[in-house]
Design a protein around this motif. Structure first.
Motif, mmCIF file in Angstrom:
data_model
loop_
_atom_site.group_PDB
_atom_site.id
_atom_site.type_symbol
_atom_site.label_atom_id
_atom_site.label_comp_id
_atom_site.label_asym_id
_atom_site.label_seq_id
_atom_site.Cartn_x
_atom_site.Cartn_y
_atom_site.Cartn_z
ATOM 1 N N GLY A 19 15.218 -11.977 -131.677
ATOM 2 C CA GLY A 19 15.303 -11.749 -133.112
ATOM 3 C C GLY A 19 16.001 -12.876 -133.855
ATOM 4 O O GLY A 19 15.997 -12.915 -135.074
ATOM 5 N N LEU A 24 12.368 -16.591 -132.989
ATOM 6 C CA LEU A 24 11.187 -16.420 -133.837
ATOM 7 C C LEU A 24 10.353 -17.700 -133.855
ATOM 8 O O LEU A 24 9.121 -17.651 -133.821
ATOM 9 C CB LEU A 24 11.598 -16.017 -135.254
ATOM 10 N N ARG A 75 13.169 -3.738 -131.738
ATOM 11 C CA ARG A 75 13.538 -5.097 -132.152
ATOM 12 C C ARG A 75 12.436 -6.098 -131.831
ATOM 13 O O ARG A 75 12.199 -7.044 -132.584
ATOM 14 C CB ARG A 75 14.859 -5.515 -131.513
ATOM 15 N N GLU A 78 9.857 -5.676 -134.491
ATOM 16 C CA GLU A 78 10.364 -6.282 -135.730
ATOM 17 C C GLU A 78 10.254 -7.805 -135.685
ATOM 18 O O GLU A 78 9.986 -8.442 -136.708
ATOM 19 C CB GLU A 78 11.814 -5.860 -135.969
ATOM 20 N N ALA A 79 10.440 -8.386 -134.501
ATOM 21 C CA ALA A 79 10.301 -9.839 -134.377
ATOM 22 C C ALA A 79 8.866 -10.268 -134.673
ATOM 23 O O ALA A 79 8.639 -11.269 -135.358
ATOM 24 C CB ALA A 79 10.729 -10.301 -132.981
ATOM 25 N N ASP A 82 8.447 -10.050 -138.372
ATOM 26 C CA ASP A 82 9.117 -11.152 -139.057
ATOM 27 C C ASP A 82 8.374 -12.476 -138.879
ATOM 28 O O ASP A 82 8.297 -13.283 -139.802
ATOM 29 C CB ASP A 82 10.553 -11.317 -138.549
ATOM 30 N N ALA A 83 7.837 -12.705 -137.689
ATOM 31 C CA ALA A 83 7.186 -13.985 -137.396
ATOM 32 C C ALA A 83 5.761 -14.067 -137.937
ATOM 33 O O ALA A 83 5.332 -15.129 -138.384
ATOM 34 C CB ALA A 83 7.185 -14.239 -135.887
#
Length: 170
Positions: A19, A24, A75, A78-79, A82-83
């Motif tokens: 994360g 990322l 998590r 979520e990564a 986000d990426a």
């Protein structure tokens, strides 16, 4: 899972995800390597009980361990959000939450000689434990990806920020 598959003989692109900005960046680079080579992208997040393995073994609680494994899987999702805003297009993706320290976990997963292990490279030497570990113990090629640099003075400004700085102004 989505995208192409490089066949049974093609190695995987294994990427360590935590994360952090470096991980990322590594995730993005690993997805590109997997897409370019028609390989499977295997994203790995390592986790341990927050009290550590030694204390957990003294009082094991499978429900507690399941909770922290689920947290690690979340998590990891979520990564990807986000990426990429989701799963990257054009590549087969697999995810793994592995119980253990990050360095040994990554080396255990990326154990094939034709795998490619991708990790984020932190700039501070004291925080580069995972990179140092995999440099010594990986049995496959290794790609380290530098974390993007924060704008000059940006980190200092964030440290001084308060909750009011992020409040919506109407």
């Amino acid at each position: 899972m989505n995208g192409r598959h490089g066949g049974p003989d093609a190695g995987r692109v294994v990427v360590g995800v935590s994360g952090s900005l470096g991980s990322l960046a590594a995730l993005r680079a690993a997805a590109e390597e997997a897409r370019r080579g028609g390989r499977t992208l295997l994203a790995v997040i390592a986790w341990e009980p927050p009290e550590g393995e030694y204390l957990y073994l003294r009082r094991p609680d499978p429900a507690w361990a399941a909770h922290w494994e689920q947290d690690a899987r979340q998590r990891l999702d979520e990564a990807f959000a986000d990426a990429f805003g989701g799963l990257p297009p054009g590549v087969e993706v697999r995810e793994a939450a592995v119980r253990g320290r990050p360095g040994p976990a990554l080396c255990a997963v990326a154990h094939r000689p034709d795998d490619l292990l991708v990790v984020g490279a932190r700039t501070r030497a004291r925080r580069a434990r995972v990179r140092r570990y995999v440099l010594r113990h990986a049995r496959c090629p290794l790609l380290t990806v530098p974390a993007p640099r924060a704008p000059k003075g940006g980190v200092r400004q964030l440290r001084r920020a308060t909750a009011q700085d992020f409040a919506l102004r109407v």
